[in-house]
Design a protein around this motif. Sequence first.
Motif, PDB file in Angstrom:
ATOM      1  N   ILE A  15       0.850  -1.193   0.000  1.00 31.82           N
ATOM      2  CA  ILE A  15       0.000   0.000   0.000  1.00 31.82           C
ATOM      3  C   ILE A  15       0.882   1.238   0.000  1.00 31.82           C
ATOM      4  O   ILE A  15       1.873   1.299   0.728  1.00 31.82           O
ATOM      5  CB  ILE A  15      -0.911   0.036   1.243  1.00 31.82           C
ATOM      6  CG1 ILE A  15      -1.865  -1.153   1.231  1.00 31.82           C
ATOM      7  CG2 ILE A  15      -1.711   1.322   1.298  1.00 31.82           C
ATOM      8  CD1 ILE A  15      -2.802  -1.161   2.412  1.00 31.82           C
ATOM      9  N   SER A  16       0.521   2.232  -0.815  1.00 35.65           N
ATOM     10  CA  SER A  16       1.320   3.465  -0.884  1.00 35.65           C
ATOM     11  C   SER A  16       0.976   4.376   0.293  1.00 35.65           C
ATOM     12  O   SER A  16       0.009   4.143   1.016  1.00 35.65           O
ATOM     13  CB  SER A  16       1.000   4.205  -2.174  1.00 35.65           C
ATOM     14  OG  SER A  16      -0.284   4.797  -2.067  1.00 35.65           O
ATOM     15  N   ASN A  17       1.755   5.450   0.434  1.00 35.39           N
ATOM     16  CA  ASN A  17       1.474   6.430   1.487  1.00 35.39           C
ATOM     17  C   ASN A  17       0.088   7.027   1.364  1.00 35.39           C
ATOM     18  O   ASN A  17      -0.520   7.436   2.332  1.00 35.39           O
ATOM     19  CB  ASN A  17       2.489   7.572   1.418  1.00 35.39           C
ATOM     20  CG  ASN A  17       3.751   7.186   2.145  1.00 35.39           C
ATOM     21  OD1 ASN A  17       3.720   6.344   3.038  1.00 35.39           O
ATOM     22  ND2 ASN A  17       4.859   7.776   1.743  1.00 35.39           N
ATOM     23  N   GLU A  18      -0.398   7.112   0.125  1.00 32.38           N
ATOM     24  CA  GLU A  18      -1.731   7.691  -0.095  1.00 32.38           C
ATOM     25  C   GLU A  18      -2.822   6.647   0.048  1.00 32.38           C
ATOM     26  O   GLU A  18      -3.994   6.920  -0.204  1.00 32.38           O
ATOM     27  CB  GLU A  18      -1.823   8.331  -1.498  1.00 32.38           C
ATOM     28  CG  GLU A  18      -0.687   9.260  -1.881  1.00 32.38           C
ATOM     29  CD  GLU A  18      -0.431  10.328  -0.830  1.00 32.38           C
ATOM     30  OE1 GLU A  18      -1.405  10.825  -0.258  1.00 32.38           O
ATOM     31  OE2 GLU A  18       0.745  10.637  -0.565  1.00 32.38           O
ATOM     32  N   GLY A  19      -2.461   5.408   0.409  1.00 30.26           N
ATOM     33  CA  GLY A  19      -3.462   4.376   0.636  1.00 30.26           C
ATOM     34  C   GLY A  19      -3.862   3.591  -0.609  1.00 30.26           C
ATOM     35  O   GLY A  19      -4.811   2.806  -0.566  1.00 30.26           O
ATOM     36  N   GLU A  20      -3.152   3.784  -1.735  1.00 28.97           N
ATOM     37  CA  GLU A  20      -3.466   2.997  -2.931  1.00 28.97           C
ATOM     38  C   GLU A  20      -2.723   1.661  -2.886  1.00 28.97           C
ATOM     39  O   GLU A  20      -1.618   1.588  -2.352  1.00 28.97           O
ATOM     40  CB  GLU A  20      -2.995   3.737  -4.206  1.00 28.97           C
ATOM     41  CG  GLU A  20      -3.662   5.069  -4.415  1.00 28.97           C
ATOM     42  CD  GLU A  20      -2.715   6.076  -5.038  1.00 28.97           C
ATOM     43  OE1 GLU A  20      -1.537   6.140  -4.611  1.00 28.97           O
ATOM     44  OE2 GLU A  20      -3.139   6.796  -5.952  1.00 28.97           O
ATOM     45  N   GLY A  21      -3.339   0.607  -3.477  1.00 26.32           N
ATOM     46  CA  GLY A  21      -2.640  -0.660  -3.587  1.00 26.32           C
ATOM     47  C   GLY A  21      -1.520  -0.547  -4.622  1.00 26.32           C
ATOM     48  O   GLY A  21      -1.629   0.226  -5.586  1.00 26.32           O
ATOM     49  N   ILE A  22      -0.435  -1.305  -4.413  1.00 30.24           N
ATOM     50  CA  ILE A  22       0.676  -1.299  -5.379  1.00 30.24           C
ATOM     51  C   ILE A  22       0.963  -2.735  -5.801  1.00 30.24           C
ATOM     52  O   ILE A  22       1.063  -3.631  -4.958  1.00 30.24           O
ATOM     53  CB  ILE A  22       1.982  -0.736  -4.770  1.00 30.24           C
ATOM     54  CG1 ILE A  22       1.749   0.605  -4.082  1.00 30.24           C
ATOM     55  CG2 ILE A  22       3.071  -0.604  -5.840  1.00 30.24           C
ATOM     56  CD1 ILE A  22       2.972   1.120  -3.311  1.00 30.24           C
ATOM     57  N   GLY A  23       1.068  -2.961  -7.124  1.00 26.85           N
ATOM     58  CA  GLY A  23       1.461  -4.270  -7.632  1.00 26.85           C
ATOM     59  C   GLY A  23       2.396  -4.095  -8.820  1.00 26.85           C
ATOM     60  O   GLY A  23       2.697  -2.955  -9.218  1.00 26.85           O
ATOM     61  N   HIS A  24       2.896  -5.219  -9.344  1.00 33.40           N
ATOM     62  CA  HIS A  24       3.812  -5.135 -10.482  1.00 33.40           C
ATOM     63  C   HIS A  24       3.328  -6.035 -11.613  1.00 33.40           C
ATOM     64  O   HIS A  24       2.873  -7.146 -11.368  1.00 33.40           O
ATOM     65  CB  HIS A  24       5.219  -5.581 -10.081  1.00 33.40           C
ATOM     66  CG  HIS A  24       5.884  -4.620  -9.149  1.00 33.40           C
ATOM     67  ND1 HIS A  24       5.680  -4.659  -7.783  1.00 33.40           N
ATOM     68  CD2 HIS A  24       6.732  -3.580  -9.390  1.00 33.40           C
ATOM     69  CE1 HIS A  24       6.379  -3.675  -7.220  1.00 33.40           C
ATOM     70  NE2 HIS A  24       7.030  -3.015  -8.172  1.00 33.40           N
ATOM     71  N   PHE A  31      -0.093   1.681  -9.381  1.00 32.51           N
ATOM     72  CA  PHE A  31      -0.861   2.084  -8.194  1.00 32.51           C
ATOM     73  C   PHE A  31      -2.334   1.944  -8.526  1.00 32.51           C
ATOM     74  O   PHE A  31      -2.809   2.522  -9.508  1.00 32.51           O
ATOM     75  CB  PHE A  31      -0.562   3.546  -7.830  1.00 32.51           C
ATOM     76  CG  PHE A  31       0.833   3.762  -7.328  1.00 32.51           C
ATOM     77  CD1 PHE A  31       1.919   3.751  -8.202  1.00 32.51           C
ATOM     78  CD2 PHE A  31       1.083   3.998  -5.987  1.00 32.51           C
ATOM     79  CE1 PHE A  31       3.215   3.954  -7.744  1.00 32.51           C
ATOM     80  CE2 PHE A  31       2.366   4.210  -5.511  1.00 32.51           C
ATOM     81  CZ  PHE A  31       3.436   4.179  -6.392  1.00 32.51           C
ATOM     82  N   VAL A  32      -3.035   1.147  -7.733  1.00 33.63           N
ATOM     83  CA  VAL A  32      -4.451   0.913  -8.009  1.00 33.63           C
ATOM     84  C   VAL A  32      -5.264   1.257  -6.760  1.00 33.63           C
ATOM     85  O   VAL A  32      -5.164   0.566  -5.732  1.00 33.63           O
ATOM     86  CB  VAL A  32      -4.729  -0.564  -8.400  1.00 33.63           C
ATOM     87  CG1 VAL A  32      -6.129  -0.700  -8.985  1.00 33.63           C
ATOM     88  CG2 VAL A  32      -3.678  -1.086  -9.370  1.00 33.63           C
ATOM     89  N   LYS A  33      -6.035   2.348  -6.854  1.00 29.88           N
ATOM     90  CA  LYS A  33      -6.856   2.793  -5.723  1.00 29.88           C
ATOM     91  C   LYS A  33      -7.887   1.726  -5.354  1.00 29.88           C
ATOM     92  O   LYS A  33      -8.342   0.982  -6.216  1.00 29.88           O
ATOM     93  CB  LYS A  33      -7.559   4.084  -6.154  1.00 29.88           C
ATOM     94  CG  LYS A  33      -8.083   4.942  -5.043  1.00 29.88           C
ATOM     95  CD  LYS A  33      -8.602   6.235  -5.667  1.00 29.88           C
ATOM     96  CE  LYS A  33      -9.792   6.827  -4.942  1.00 29.88           C
ATOM     97  NZ  LYS A  33     -10.942   6.046  -4.694  1.00 29.88           N
ATOM     98  N   ASP A  34      -8.255   1.676  -4.087  1.00 27.71           N
ATOM     99  CA  ASP A  34      -9.297   0.765  -3.568  1.00 27.71           C
ATOM    100  C   ASP A  34      -8.914  -0.711  -3.644  1.00 27.71           C
ATOM    101  O   ASP A  34      -9.805  -1.578  -3.719  1.00 27.71           O
ATOM    102  CB  ASP A  34     -10.650   0.987  -4.284  1.00 27.71           C
ATOM    103  CG  ASP A  34     -11.067   2.442  -4.239  1.00 27.71           C
ATOM    104  OD1 ASP A  34     -11.035   3.007  -3.130  1.00 27.71           O
ATOM    105  OD2 ASP A  34     -11.388   3.025  -5.296  1.00 27.71           O
ATOM    106  N   THR A  35      -7.621  -0.998  -3.671  1.00 27.92           N
ATOM    107  CA  THR A  35      -7.201  -2.399  -3.619  1.00 27.92           C
ATOM    108  C   THR A  35      -6.290  -2.613  -2.415  1.00 27.92           C
ATOM    109  O   THR A  35      -5.778  -1.651  -1.834  1.00 27.92           O
ATOM    110  CB  THR A  35      -6.428  -2.808  -4.893  1.00 27.92           C
ATOM    111  OG1 THR A  35      -5.240  -2.008  -4.979  1.00 27.92           O
ATOM    112  CG2 THR A  35      -7.266  -2.609  -6.142  1.00 27.92           C
ATOM    113  N   LEU A  36      -6.097  -3.878  -2.086  1.00 29.27           N
ATOM    114  CA  LEU A  36      -5.342  -4.236  -0.886  1.00 29.27           C
ATOM    115  C   LEU A  36      -4.305  -5.303  -1.191  1.00 29.27           C
ATOM    116  O   LEU A  36      -4.498  -6.091  -2.127  1.00 29.27           O
ATOM    117  CB  LEU A  36      -6.287  -4.880   0.126  1.00 29.27           C
ATOM    118  CG  LEU A  36      -7.325  -4.012   0.782  1.00 29.27           C
ATOM    119  CD1 LEU A  36      -8.161  -4.877   1.697  1.00 29.27           C
ATOM    120  CD2 LEU A  36      -6.621  -2.928   1.581  1.00 29.27           C
ATOM    121  N   PRO A  37      -3.259  -5.409  -0.365  1.00 22.55           N
ATOM    122  CA  PRO A  37      -2.322  -6.512  -0.530  1.00 22.55           C
ATOM    123  C   PRO A  37      -3.085  -7.843  -0.483  1.00 22.55           C
ATOM    124  O   PRO A  37      -3.938  -8.041   0.384  1.00 22.55           O
ATOM    125  CB  PRO A  37      -1.401  -6.373   0.688  1.00 22.55           C
ATOM    126  CG  PRO A  37      -1.465  -4.926   1.051  1.00 22.55           C
ATOM    127  CD  PRO A  37      -2.862  -4.492   0.730  1.00 22.55           C
TER     128      PRO A  37
END
Length: 461
Positions: A15-24, A31-37
């Motif tokens: 999760i980024s500092n702004e609360g967005e999910g991060i994947g590769h 960065f994908v908003k409203d997603t979780l690890p």
Amino acid sequence: MFSKNDEVDILIEDISNEGEGIGHVNGYALFVKDTLPGDYVHAKIIKVKKSYGFARLMDIIKPSEDRTEAVCENAVRCGGCQLQHYRYDRQLDYKQNKVKNALVRMGGFAADFIDSVMEPVIGMDNPYNYRNKAQFPVGKDKEGNTVIGFYAGRTHSIIDSRYCYIQSEVSNKVVSIIRSWIERYGISPYEETKHSGLIRHILVRNGFKTGEVMVCLVVTSKKVPALDKLVELLGDIDGLVSVCLNINKDKTNKILGDKIINVYGRDYIEDYIGDVKYRISPLSFYQVNPVQTEKLYSTALDFAGLTGNETVWDLYCGIGTISLFLAKSAKSVLGVEIVPQAISDAKVNAQINNIDNALFTCGAAEDVEDFLTENELQHIYGNPDVIVVDPPRKGCDSKLLDTIISHSPERIVYVSCDPATLARDLKILCEDVYEIKRVRACDMFGMSGHVETVCLLSNKA
Ligand code: SAH
């Protein structure tokens, strides 16, 4: 390389500092908003940069086990909460790890060592209704209806909201009263694009311990129709001690103007953190989560290890909250803060608590040495036993780190709102002179990605 509008399936890892999910995907970070690890999702790319991009969630293929139903129907659109769909216990684990990872990756400390000094994160007993300050924008939708609520993420379009789950019950009640007053008396909401209309924002502050409530309407003109009716309607609010207007005529993003007009009662409320009383006006800075603030400051007090004989510096002191919390257990406290208004609030707060061993000065923390020399105060404050710092997100100025090291106090208590700059500064402080003794994260902002940390450093000499 990806282009805009490409669609991908992606496993979210962080999760980024702004609360967005991060994947590769193929090594490219999205960065994908409203997603979780743990979420495996289908997403559409909306912005491409060189080494990372942003994508919109289209579909959750397989949800993370940590997902939960958001309590608020506006959770996805509203810019206020980012993590409502994350189980609260997992939010806390995430914050604990965020601090640990920063100290390891950016601070260069060994993971085992950090595990040995880190205590469990201080969570909230109730992660809802925790805020003591609400600022609701008021406006009109396309059909001309009044909307009161929150800005949608990264925009200025207002989402009409009938109940905010992180605000207090009383703030929500005030808004519903003002909404009916606006509708009944045809009061005009502000329209940002046209820079017309009267009511811009509703500011509510309430003292969790005193029960006192302040309502402040941010308006473009002091001529507000049916103001007496509003005061009458607000009579239903238990603990109402203040109604005021804040005049803001400017075409600006700044919420509050400088001028306050008192309409009912006094122009401030009072509240306590521990047994220290604070006077809070519409313009003062005050911590927004009073329950967690008390736990945070108690941790800082515990880490400071005061016996009553110590000289303490509280740098970046704001309205003197930490200084006054520590003053009763110290010989003397020097508070330094750059905002003049905050320093005058700090002085008033010292006075109303009869605290006479705290001196407040307005200036940059990194210039504290010059202040002491110019005012011939070196003999009183020149040899601090404990230095507390609570800097903004950018962390301590490097000149200040040098000053701290040259004074080499016995203990440093570092209160931080950004683990990355905390790690950067601790790396410098712990190069030769200091070692980390204790670290404790505290959740002040449930449902957001932010975390506060208190850290105790001890002088190795
Ligand atoms: N300790 C306070 C406030 C911490 S917020 C509390 O707990 O309430 C950080 C504060 O640092 C803000 O009040 C900000 O105005 C102040 N600040 C920012 N840069 C500064 C600087 N260079 N020197 C002193 N204070 C600064």
